[in-house]
Design an enzyme around this catalytic site. Structure first.
Site, PDB file in Angstrom:
ATOM      1  N   ALA A 111     -26.347 -12.447 -11.483  1.00  0.00           N
ATOM      2  CA  ALA A 111     -26.009 -13.643 -12.256  1.00  0.00           C
ATOM      3  C   ALA A 111     -25.446 -13.232 -13.603  1.00  0.00           C
ATOM      4  CB  ALA A 111     -27.261 -14.474 -12.474  1.00  0.00           C
ATOM      5  N   GLY A 112     -24.605 -14.058 -14.161  1.00  0.00           N
ATOM      6  CA  GLY A 112     -24.088 -13.762 -15.496  1.00  0.00           C
ATOM      7  C   GLY A 112     -23.919 -15.043 -16.275  1.00  0.00           C
ATOM      8  N   HIS A 113     -24.616 -15.139 -17.375  1.00  0.00           N
ATOM      9  CA  HIS A 113     -24.508 -16.322 -18.229  1.00  0.00           C
ATOM     10  C   HIS A 113     -24.008 -15.897 -19.586  1.00  0.00           C
ATOM     11  CE1 HIS A 113     -27.850 -18.705 -15.976  1.00  0.00           C
ATOM     12  NE2 HIS A 113     -26.696 -18.712 -15.341  1.00  0.00           N
ATOM     13  N   THR A 135     -18.703  -8.962 -13.243  1.00  0.00           N
ATOM     14  CA  THR A 135     -17.818  -7.956 -12.641  1.00  0.00           C
ATOM     15  C   THR A 135     -16.423  -7.928 -13.261  1.00  0.00           C
ATOM     16  OG1 THR A 135     -17.096  -9.573 -11.033  1.00  0.00           O
ATOM     17  CG2 THR A 135     -18.957  -8.192 -10.392  1.00  0.00           C
ATOM     18  N   GLY A 136     -16.069  -8.927 -14.051  1.00  0.00           N
ATOM     19  CA  GLY A 136     -14.732  -8.987 -14.647  1.00  0.00           C
ATOM     20  C   GLY A 136     -13.640  -9.384 -13.655  1.00  0.00           C
ATOM     21  N   LYS A 171     -23.785 -22.998 -16.280  1.00  0.00           N
ATOM     22  CA  LYS A 171     -25.199 -23.393 -16.399  1.00  0.00           C
ATOM     23  C   LYS A 171     -25.855 -22.806 -17.641  1.00  0.00           C
ATOM     24  CE  LYS A 171     -25.851 -21.230 -12.498  1.00  0.00           C
ATOM     25  NZ  LYS A 171     -24.545 -20.960 -11.959  1.00  0.00           N
ATOM     26  N   GLY A 192     -16.629 -27.606 -24.087  1.00  0.00           N
ATOM     27  CA  GLY A 192     -16.243 -26.343 -24.716  1.00  0.00           C
ATOM     28  C   GLY A 192     -17.400 -25.372 -24.621  1.00  0.00           C
ATOM     29  N   ASP A 233     -21.050 -19.756 -11.455  1.00  0.00           N
ATOM     30  CA  ASP A 233     -20.195 -19.752 -12.647  1.00  0.00           C
ATOM     31  C   ASP A 233     -19.826 -21.154 -13.126  1.00  0.00           C
ATOM     32  OD1 ASP A 233     -20.102 -16.944 -12.405  1.00  0.00           O
ATOM     33  OD2 ASP A 233     -18.529 -17.137 -10.898  1.00  0.00           O
ATOM     34  N   GLN A 267     -26.447 -18.357  -9.662  1.00  0.00           N
ATOM     35  CA  GLN A 267     -25.409 -18.577  -8.639  1.00  0.00           C
ATOM     36  C   GLN A 267     -25.230 -20.081  -8.414  1.00  0.00           C
ATOM     37  OE1 GLN A 267     -28.004 -16.050  -7.372  1.00  0.00           O
ATOM     38  NE2 GLN A 267     -26.892 -14.760  -8.774  1.00  0.00           N
TER      39      GLN A 267
END
Ligand code: IMP
Length: 429
Positions: free
Chosen positions: A40-42, A305-306, A17, A419, A14, A226
């Site tokens: 992964a979450g982008h 996952t929030g 990237k 930002g 997180d 990750q």
């Protein structure tokens, strides 16, 4: 010297990237995801639209780029297809834009079930996984019972592998976790083949593609998922993910030799502080108002996952370790603006362990648990750095912060991200 570049996380994931890959993508011919999966979450913001990408490389949002999901990634086909739908306003036809390795392994519903059972069985020692079935899919890969994209070209072979895989998962559930689950193999079988039809034209030998591209001098941007400290070998084991999320995963994850991969530059992305989701050691974690302020200012809630993220001061012991094992040519600091309104900012330069000062990140969790950060305290700048694009606008106190990062890691800070927008950054080297 090739101009290819690796962008990877140098903390616990997180780090931002996705945005960096997105802003650099125009300079590259290829963007490659090489490990992990939809854990992964982008988040990439383009104009006023937000795209949450999990599997597809961020380069997909740019015209004319070839995006590769290489062999080291584990793919849940239903998630891949739903993500393709989400970016359909930008990409109508994926052929020639998205390539999926024939050697990549597939994440099946039973892997997700096992992920949940394993976490439940661990009780308070749970890893805090994303429950996306990533660990069990890699377990199957290494147990040699996994199913690869290439296997779907032969439906009979696939059927046999699937039956064996589901019955193995059921046996694990019963014998290890004392649980039974029901799955309709026929449904999974036909569903998978249906989904496969939709991506078939995108399947390729991506190892060969990449090797050829690199040898021709084409520019490749490798996008790590990750972060280094979640690496299965080098991270805070067992509170890690199941792949090599450091630069160590590049060769096995792409099927490209170290000779070719080694020519790429490596930039590690680090927040100006640290966050972590899930359990595991975190020496600089804050449980006080400063921690909450970092969470609030940084909107630190997981993309996948929030979950609220754990927050703490920048840990230069971990960053020094990441710089070394990744061979980092530069550091990109993100979310500097989150520190804008702190009177004092701390950075950990060492740990104190049983009276001794240590500067190298230890392997043992028992040691890590007892490590107390040795902090350097810096003066805050109490001025907005949000969205700054010029070096001259960086407050002098922020330069002090950058200087300490460089000294302690022996690695130059090359860019600041200021930002979430594509345009909010400044190269400083
Ligand atoms: P898994 O990858 O779902 O097996 O989860 C293992 C650990 O890695 C957990 O602590 C997760 O929270 C963490 N993790 C997995 N993917 C990410 C990510 O993209 N960002 C941050 N942490 C992650």
């Amino acid at each position: 010297m090739s101009d290819s570049l690796v962008i990877l996380g140098s903390q616990w994931g997180d780090e931002g990237k996705g945005k960096i890959v997105d802003l650099l993508a125009p300079d590259y011919d290829y963007v490659v995801r090489y490990q992990g999966g939809s854990n992964a979450g982008h988040t990439v913001i383009v104009g006023n639209k937000k795209y949450a990408l999990h599997l597809i490389p961020s380069g997909i949002l740019h015209k004319g780029k070839k995006n590769i999901i290489s062999n080291g990634v584990v793919i849940a086909l239903e998630e891949l297809l739903s993500e393709m739908d989400k970016v359909r306003d930008v990409v109508e036809d994926f052929e020639g834009k998205l390539f999926i390795s024939d050697r990549a392994h597939i994440v099946f519903p039973h892997h997700k079930i096992l992920d949940g059972l394993s976490e439940k069985a661990k009780g308070k020692n749970k890893v805090g996984t994303t429950l996306k079935g990533i660990g069990p899919a890699y377990m199957a890969k290494y147990a040699r019972t996994g199913i690869r994209i290439a296997d779907l070209f032969d439906p009979n072979y696939f059927r046999k592998r699937l039956e064996a895989s589901v019955s193995e998962a059921k046996e694990i559930a019963e014998k290890v976790y004392n649980q039974k689950f029901d799955l309709d193999i026929n449904k999974i079988y036909y569903n998978t083949l249906d989904m496969f039809e939709k991506i078939k034209p995108l399947v390729a030998d991506t190892s060969l593609m990449l090797d050829t591209a690199l040898k021709k001098g084409e520019k490749v941007l490798f996008e790590g998922a990750q972060g280094t400290m979640l690496d299965i070998d080098m991270g805070t084991y067992p509170y890690v993910t199941s792949s090599n999320s450091s630069a160590l995963g590049l060769c096995n994850g792409t099927g490209v030799s170290p000779r070719e991969i080694g020519k790429a530059k490596v930039y590690g992305v680090s927040k100006a502080y640290v966050t972590r989701v899930g359990a595991g050691p975190f020496p600089t974690e804050l449980h006080d108002g400063d921690g909450q302020k970092l969470r609030d200012e940084g909107h630190e809630y997981g993309t996948t996952t929030g979950r609220p993220r754990r927050c703490g001061w920048l840990d230069l012991v971990a960053l020094r370790f990441a710089a070394r094992i990744n061979g980092m040519d530069g550091i990109i600091i993100t979310k500097l603006d989150v520190l804008d309104h702190f009177d004092e900012i701390k950075v950990a330069v060492a740990y104190e362990y049983e009276g001794a000062v240590i500067r190298d990140f230890p392997a043992s969790l028992q040691v890590l648990e007892k490590c107390k950060p040795v902090y350097k305290t810096l003066k805050g700048w109490d001025r907005s750095t949000k969205g700054i694009k010029k070096k001259e606008d960086i407050p002098k106190e922020a330069w002090e912060f950058i200087k300490i990062v460089e000294e302690e890691t022996e690695t130059p800070v090359v860019m600041l991200s200021t930002g979430p927008e594509r345009t909010e950054y400044v190269w400083i080297k």
